[in-house]
Enzyme design. Structure first.
Site, PDB file in Angstrom:
ATOM      1  N   CYS A 142     -46.613 -11.430  23.595  1.00 58.69           N
ATOM      2  CA  CYS A 142     -45.195 -11.170  23.316  1.00 58.69           C
ATOM      3  C   CYS A 142     -44.838  -9.744  23.734  1.00 58.69           C
ATOM      4  O   CYS A 142     -43.825  -9.515  24.394  1.00 58.69           O
ATOM      5  CB  CYS A 142     -44.927 -11.387  21.825  1.00 58.69           C
ATOM      6  SG  CYS A 142     -43.194 -11.223  21.366  1.00 58.69           S
ATOM      7  N   CYS A 224     -40.010  -3.815  16.428  1.00 58.58           N
ATOM      8  CA  CYS A 224     -39.303  -5.088  16.344  1.00 58.58           C
ATOM      9  C   CYS A 224     -39.254  -5.578  14.892  1.00 58.58           C
ATOM     10  O   CYS A 224     -40.139  -5.280  14.089  1.00 58.58           O
ATOM     11  CB  CYS A 224     -40.001  -6.131  17.207  1.00 58.58           C
ATOM     12  SG  CYS A 224     -39.944  -5.779  18.970  1.00 58.58           S
ATOM     13  N   CYS A 250     -48.458  -1.489  20.990  1.00 53.65           N
ATOM     14  CA  CYS A 250     -47.761  -2.607  21.642  1.00 53.65           C
ATOM     15  C   CYS A 250     -48.274  -2.904  23.033  1.00 53.65           C
ATOM     16  O   CYS A 250     -47.956  -3.928  23.604  1.00 53.65           O
ATOM     17  CB  CYS A 250     -46.269  -2.341  21.691  1.00 53.65           C
ATOM     18  SG  CYS A 250     -45.814  -1.028  22.831  1.00 53.65           S
TER      19      CYS A 250
END
Ligand code: SF4
Length: 261
Positions: A142, A224, A250
């Site tokens: 993702c 997020c 990330c």
């Protein structure tokens, strides 16, 4: 004042995602890192930023910002040198509304004129994350789709980029260098690596900069929505990121080298 926010930056097609010739080879980057570390040893913060922006990487440097809890400090130092420096902001489609509104407040407060909001590539997203739940099944992928690929694409043409990471943010960043390679042929610079929380706070306070509204609610590192939690007393500032998982970064700070098929 030109408050320009680019909202139309999408990562390109699969073949455009990944820079393969963004700079010298590995040996060239290692030599360049040695040179920079030697030349700017002892410099940090605004003094380092100034020489990098105005001389060393003039016109070939971007700043990557999450417009998160402490981002305004680095952005203020950059704006005081040159408000036209490109600022790359990863709008993953999963951010808090507070962050998007805060981005706009900071742009207005600092007079930044080239903030580029980067979006994931639509077709790839539809194919790989149709139900928008990839963050739960495979957060690394993702992040690769929503962060790494758009940033890799947007960094084409730049020789160096700046991040606001600090060593005090947690164990994973405890040995953060000021100069490092980004895995895709560019130099990544962390001018605040050795700064303390008090130094960051001083920049925010003395300039009366706007604060991200979620900090007062216990969010000390803000990414997020699905992957950000409050930080409990005594925890590292980034403990609320991907809570309960092994993941702590990330991916843009691991390597921008190709990973998606
Ligand atoms: S932080 Fe979470 S939602 Fe955001 S891109 Fe990474 S895995 Fe996806």
């Amino acid at each position: 004042m030109d408050l320009r926010v680019w909202e139309d930056h999408e990562a390109g097609s699969d073949t455009e995602f990944w820079p393969t010739t963004a700079g010298d080879g590995a040996a060239g980057i290692a030599t360049r890192l040695d040179e920079l570390r030697h030349r700017y040893a002892g410099l940090a913060g605004e003094a380092l930023l100034r020489i990098l922006i105005e001389q060393e990487f003039r016109g070939r440097l971007a700043v990557v910002s999450s417009f998160g809890a402490e981002s305004a400090a680095l952005l203020a130092l950059v704006a005081e040198i040159d408000r036209r420096v490109p600022i790359l902001f990863l709008d993953t489609g999963k951010l808090f509304g507070e962050t998007l509104r805060y981005r706009d407040r900071v742009i207005a407060a600092l007079g930044l004129t080239d903030v580029r909001s980067l979006h994931p590539q639509g077709e790839q997203l539809a194919e790989d994350d149709a139900d928008s739940m990839l963050w739960l099944a495979d957060p690394d992928r993702c992040c690769a789709l929503r962060k790494v690929a758009p940033l890799a694409s947007a960094l084409h043409g730049f020789e160096a980029w700046v991040s606001g990471r600090k060593r005090f943010q947690g164990a994973a960043r405890a040995t953060l260098p000021v100069f490092e390679a980004d895995g895709a042929g560019r130099i990544k610079i962390n001018p605040l690596a050795g700064w303390s929380r008090a130094q960051i706070e001083a920049v925010l306070a003395t300039r009366n900069l706007p604060r991200h509204p979620m900090v007062a609610d216990g969010y000390l590192s803000i990414g997020c929505m699905n992957c950000t939690d409050r930080v409990r007393p005594g925890e590292d500032p980034r403990a609320g990121r991907w809570r309960g998982r092994v993941k702590s970064e990330c991916g843009i700070h691991l390597s921008l080298a190709p990973r998606l098929p």
